[in-house]
Scaffold this motif. Structure first.
Motif, mmCIF file in Angstrom:
data_model
loop_
_atom_site.group_PDB
_atom_site.id
_atom_site.type_symbol
_atom_site.label_atom_id
_atom_site.label_comp_id
_atom_site.label_asym_id
_atom_site.label_seq_id
_atom_site.Cartn_x
_atom_site.Cartn_y
_atom_site.Cartn_z
ATOM 1 N N ILE A 138 32.967 -29.084 -55.977
ATOM 2 C CA ILE A 138 31.664 -29.372 -55.387
ATOM 3 C C ILE A 138 30.741 -28.184 -55.607
ATOM 4 O O ILE A 138 31.089 -27.045 -55.307
ATOM 5 N N SER A 163 28.349 -26.626 -54.097
ATOM 6 C CA SER A 163 27.761 -26.568 -52.764
ATOM 7 C C SER A 163 26.630 -25.555 -52.695
ATOM 8 O O SER A 163 26.596 -24.585 -53.449
ATOM 9 N N ARG A 164 25.712 -25.808 -51.776
ATOM 10 C CA ARG A 164 24.620 -24.878 -51.526
ATOM 11 C C ARG A 164 24.916 -24.111 -50.251
ATOM 12 O O ARG A 164 25.712 -24.555 -49.419
ATOM 13 N N THR A 200 24.960 -22.943 -46.550
ATOM 14 C CA THR A 200 24.803 -23.759 -45.345
ATOM 15 C C THR A 200 23.403 -23.638 -44.760
ATOM 16 O O THR A 200 22.811 -24.632 -44.327
#
Length: 308
Positions: A79, A81-82, A84
């Motif tokens: 993934i 992901s960025r 949070t």
């Protein structure tokens, strides 16, 4: 052949580069020295050669054979992901745009963290981002609040948009005819989508597509700082449309006003573009924007200041 000696010899050669083997070698050598009979390693160890030990170290996980059934988990990809805090900021920003958070609402850091099942650190960072964007207001000893929209605030948003869009238009007009035509084609396609939203009475979608038109105009100028400055203004403009429906071009001027901008870009007529953009983004009664809705609703909101 004494397999105990052979295995110990293999471990001894491995010892300088392998701490685990070195430790095992010392332990097993001590055991052998204390015994009066040669130490016999388990059968599984006796069958290993140095080459198989090294291969096992190089490939600790067996690879599936060609044509073998792949486990479902192995089909999953990593993934991208960025952070949070960025995700939280995006959610809060959308909530402000959509009206889930009204102007003046208090955003409680602990409640947001509990709702999203995250620690308060990323929430604090997300709130700080939105304060920097001007969407939230931090009040000492009181917390963070959604920025209130007054008549003057909305006027400043539209005035700032006019300045940036005129600067972007000037840059585009200086480009070659082919480049101007490419921009015009992109803008024409966006206006076509605006027409569909207008015909279906989708004012929320129309507002977003409208801002896409102006963001594309600014983006095609090729000035990253103009784009960065305009990004926050576009968000504030969407908030204005949500809470002050009057802050939008009159229905009969929505499509013609945008088509006019496109044709003047094509022609490279900067003087006419200045006049059109001023009228298009003006809150005055003679402009494309119907300001009566803004003033009727904004007069009930006090100007920021005082003890706050």
């Amino acid at each position: 052949m004494d397999f105990g000696i052979a295995a110990r010899s293999s471990l001894r050669r491995c010892a300088p580069s392998c701490g685990a083997a070195q430790s095992q070698y010392r332990m097993r050598r001590f055991d052998c020295q204390q015994s009066t009979t040669p130490y016999r390693w388990p059968a599984i160890v006796r069958t290993l050669t140095l080459s198989t030990i090294r291969r096992a170290a190089d490939h600790p996980h067996p690879r599936p054979h060609s044509g073998a059934r792949v486990n479902g988990v192995q089909t999953l990809s990593v993934i991208n992901s960025r952070p949070t805090a960025v995700v939280i900021a995006d959610q809060l920003r959308e909530g402000i745009i959509d009206g889930a958070f009204a102007p003046g609402d208090h955003i409680n850091e602990a409640q947001v963290a509990s709702q999203l099942h995250v620690s308060r650190g990323p929430v604090r960072e997300a709130l700080h981002r939105l304060v920097q964007e001007g969407l939230l207001l931090s009040r000492p000893n009181r917390g963070v609040f959604v920025q209130e929209l007054t008549v003057r605030v909305v006027e400043e948003i539209y005035e700032s948009r006019e300045v940036i869009e005129c600067a972007a238009a000037e840059s585009i007009v200086k480009l070659s005819r082919e480049q101007r035509e490419a921009t015009a084609v992109r803008l024409d396609a966006i206006v076509d989508r605006m027409q569909v939203a207008l015909e279906s009475d989708d004012w929320t979608g129309l507002g977003r597509i409208d801002l896409e038109f102006h963001t594309t105009l600014v983006g095609d100028a090729g000035n990253s700082r103009l784009v960065r400055a305009y990004a926050t203004l576009a968000t504030e403009a969407l908030i204005s449309l949500t809470h002050f429906p009057g802050a939008y071009p009159k229905p009969d001027r929505v499509l013609p006003g945008h088509r006019e901008i496109i044709e003047q870009l094509r022609a490279g007529d900067m003087e006419a573009l200045h006049r059109t953009l001023h009228r298009h983004l003006s809150l005055s009664g003679s402009g494309d924007v119907a300001d009566h809705g803004v003033r009727a609703r904004a007069t009930a909101v006090d100007e920021p200041g005082g003890d706050d």
